[in-house]
Design a protein around this motif. Structure first.
Motif, short mmCIF file in Angstrom:
data_model
loop_
_atom_site.label_atom_id
_atom_site.label_comp_id
_atom_site.label_asym_id
_atom_site.label_seq_id
_atom_site.Cartn_x
_atom_site.Cartn_y
_atom_site.Cartn_z
N THR A 241 76.51 61.68 -67.64
CA THR A 241 76.71 60.26 -67.37
C THR A 241 76.82 60.00 -65.88
N ILE A 242 76.39 58.81 -65.48
CA ILE A 242 76.57 58.32 -64.12
C ILE A 242 77.17 56.92 -64.24
N GLY A 243 78.37 56.74 -63.70
CA GLY A 243 79.08 55.49 -63.85
C GLY A 243 79.76 55.41 -65.21
N THR A 244 80.62 54.43 -65.36
CA THR A 244 81.36 54.22 -66.61
C THR A 244 81.41 52.73 -66.92
N ASP A 245 81.93 52.39 -68.09
CA ASP A 245 82.11 50.98 -68.43
C ASP A 245 83.06 50.32 -67.43
N ALA A 246 84.11 51.04 -67.07
CA ALA A 246 85.10 50.49 -66.15
C ALA A 246 84.60 50.44 -64.71
N ALA A 247 83.73 51.37 -64.36
CA ALA A 247 83.22 51.44 -62.98
C ALA A 247 81.70 51.66 -63.00
N PRO A 248 80.94 50.62 -63.37
CA PRO A 248 79.48 50.76 -63.40
C PRO A 248 78.89 50.84 -62.00
N ILE A 249 77.70 51.40 -61.93
CA ILE A 249 76.99 51.51 -60.66
C ILE A 249 76.24 50.21 -60.38
N GLU A 250 76.44 49.65 -59.18
CA GLU A 250 75.69 48.45 -58.82
C GLU A 250 74.30 48.87 -58.36
N VAL A 251 73.32 48.49 -59.12
CA VAL A 251 71.94 48.92 -58.86
C VAL A 251 71.21 47.81 -58.12
N THR A 252 70.45 48.20 -57.10
CA THR A 252 69.66 47.26 -56.31
C THR A 252 68.23 47.75 -56.24
N LYS A 253 67.35 46.94 -55.63
CA LYS A 253 65.97 47.36 -55.48
C LYS A 253 65.85 48.57 -54.55
N GLU A 254 66.86 48.76 -53.68
CA GLU A 254 66.84 49.90 -52.76
C GLU A 254 67.24 51.20 -53.43
N ASN A 255 68.09 51.15 -54.47
CA ASN A 255 68.60 52.41 -55.03
C ASN A 255 68.22 52.66 -56.49
N ALA A 256 67.51 51.71 -57.13
CA ALA A 256 67.17 51.89 -58.55
C ALA A 256 66.40 53.19 -58.76
N TYR A 257 65.40 53.45 -57.93
CA TYR A 257 64.61 54.67 -58.05
C TYR A 257 65.48 55.90 -57.83
N GLU A 258 66.41 55.81 -56.86
CA GLU A 258 67.28 56.95 -56.56
C GLU A 258 68.13 57.35 -57.76
N TYR A 259 68.58 56.35 -58.52
CA TYR A 259 69.41 56.67 -59.69
C TYR A 259 68.59 57.28 -60.82
N LEU A 260 67.30 56.96 -60.89
CA LEU A 260 66.44 57.67 -61.83
C LEU A 260 66.35 59.14 -61.46
N VAL A 261 66.24 59.40 -60.16
CA VAL A 261 66.22 60.79 -59.69
C VAL A 261 67.53 61.49 -60.05
N ASP A 262 68.65 60.79 -59.89
CA ASP A 262 69.95 61.38 -60.23
C ASP A 262 70.04 61.71 -61.72
N LEU A 263 69.49 60.83 -62.58
CA LEU A 263 69.47 61.12 -64.01
C LEU A 263 68.64 62.37 -64.29
N SER A 264 67.51 62.48 -63.61
CA SER A 264 66.66 63.65 -63.76
C SER A 264 67.38 64.93 -63.34
N THR A 265 68.13 64.82 -62.25
CA THR A 265 68.90 65.98 -61.77
C THR A 265 69.95 66.41 -62.78
N LYS A 266 70.60 65.44 -63.41
CA LYS A 266 71.58 65.75 -64.46
C LYS A 266 70.94 66.58 -65.57
N LEU A 267 69.72 66.20 -65.97
CA LEU A 267 69.03 66.94 -67.02
C LEU A 267 68.58 68.31 -66.53
N ASP A 268 68.17 68.40 -65.27
CA ASP A 268 67.82 69.70 -64.68
C ASP A 268 69.00 70.66 -64.77
N GLU A 269 70.17 70.15 -64.43
CA GLU A 269 71.38 70.99 -64.43
C GLU A 269 71.79 71.40 -65.83
#
Length: 287
Positions: free
Chosen positions: A132-160
């Motif tokens: 998981t990245i972020g929680t219900d209580a503390a969600p990640i604020e996604v913008t046009k600048e970082n949306a792609y970066e968080y996809l990469v982070d999800l991919s890294t979680k699966l890699d690990e």
């Protein structure tokens, strides 16, 4: 179409075909159907058999290996615990005045309505994801600048978690895709192969994922006056399994009307069997 010409097996098959054409979370590229088996009634159980981890040891020449280990049995049960129905009528006057394919169109609408509910049910199983990245209580604020970066982070979680890179998916909320469309890294990824374009809801590829868009991506209310958080679900179809059956489709003549009616029963269930193969981003839409 008179009920005298109604063949239940044909319409059951048509219903299931239309269901599968409408599913996003329930399609083969997102969830497996390896244990669908024979489903006949509500409460049926599909047994998912597996084995535990196998140990690896050092081999020394001219020395006996240790005795073979006993493999542990990991049997899980997929319970068919969802039972949904439809029941509609077509008046004789409508049959005369409307397109003769009215019944077929109505069955497609019924299938879409059923699949929409089933997709929401499948998506709700995101709560079992280990990554998981972020929680219900503390969600990640996604913008046009970082949306792609968080996809990469999800991919890294699966890699690990040692999840295969081939066959990974991510299902996005429409607003999240809108942010990606403002990022040249996504827009410049090129045309999709023909096979990918056949998948329901597909919008592109990025960060190693086949991306799909769905209004059934889960949302969680964060509080009064606060916009709901979206769940971006990524993973591999080994993570979870789905089984369904159009248990009954019946045509009948209405006693108090000049009308034909059709009712149908949709049975299904889903289970997460490898939670490490799912990754979820709790995302807050930018204001």
């Amino acid at each position: 179409m008179a009920t005298t010409n109604f063949i239940p097996t044909i319409w059951s098959a048509r219903l299931l075909h239309n269901l599968q054409k409408s599913l996003v979370f329930g399609q083969a590229g997102v969830i497996n159907r390896d244990y669908e088996g024979e489903i006949k009634s509500y409460g049926d159980t599909v047994k998912i058999n597996g084995i535990g981890a196998v140990s690896v040891g050092d081999y020394t020449r001219n020395k006996d290996m240790v005795d073979p280990e006993e493999l542990s049995d990991h049997t899980r049960n997929l319970v068919i615990d969802q039972s949904k129905f439809f029941n509609f009528q077509i008046d004789d006057l409508d049959k005369i005045q409307q397109n003769p394919k009215l019944m077929d169109a109505a069955m497609r609408e019924a299938a879409y309505a059923l699949s929409n509910v089933a997709d929401q049910f499948i998506a709700s199983h995101y709560v079992h994801a280990i990554n998981t990245i972020g929680t219900d209580a503390a969600p990640i604020e996604v913008t046009k600048e970082n949306a792609y970066e968080y996809l990469v982070d999800l991919s890294t979680k699966l890699d690990e978690s040692n999840i295969p890179t081939e066959g990974r998916f991510a299902v996005l909320s429409p607003w999240f895709e809108g942010l990606l469309l403002k990022d040249d890294r996504f827009v410049g990824s090129g045309a999709l192969p023909a096979d990918d374009r056949l998948i329901n809801g597909v919008v592109g590829r990025a960060a190693g994922f086949l991306l799909m868009k769905s209004n059934n991506a889960p949302t969680v209310e964060a509080g009064t006056g606060v916009e709901a958080n979206s769940k971006i679900i990524a993973g591999h179809n080994m993570a979870w399994t789905y089984a369904e059956q159009a248990a009954q489709v019946e045509g009948y003549r209405m006693e108090k009307r000049f009308a034909d009616a059709v009712k149908g029963l949709h049975l299904y269930g889903a289970k997460v069997t490898r939670p490490e193969a799912l990754a979820v981003l709790s995302a807050k839409r930018p204001e």
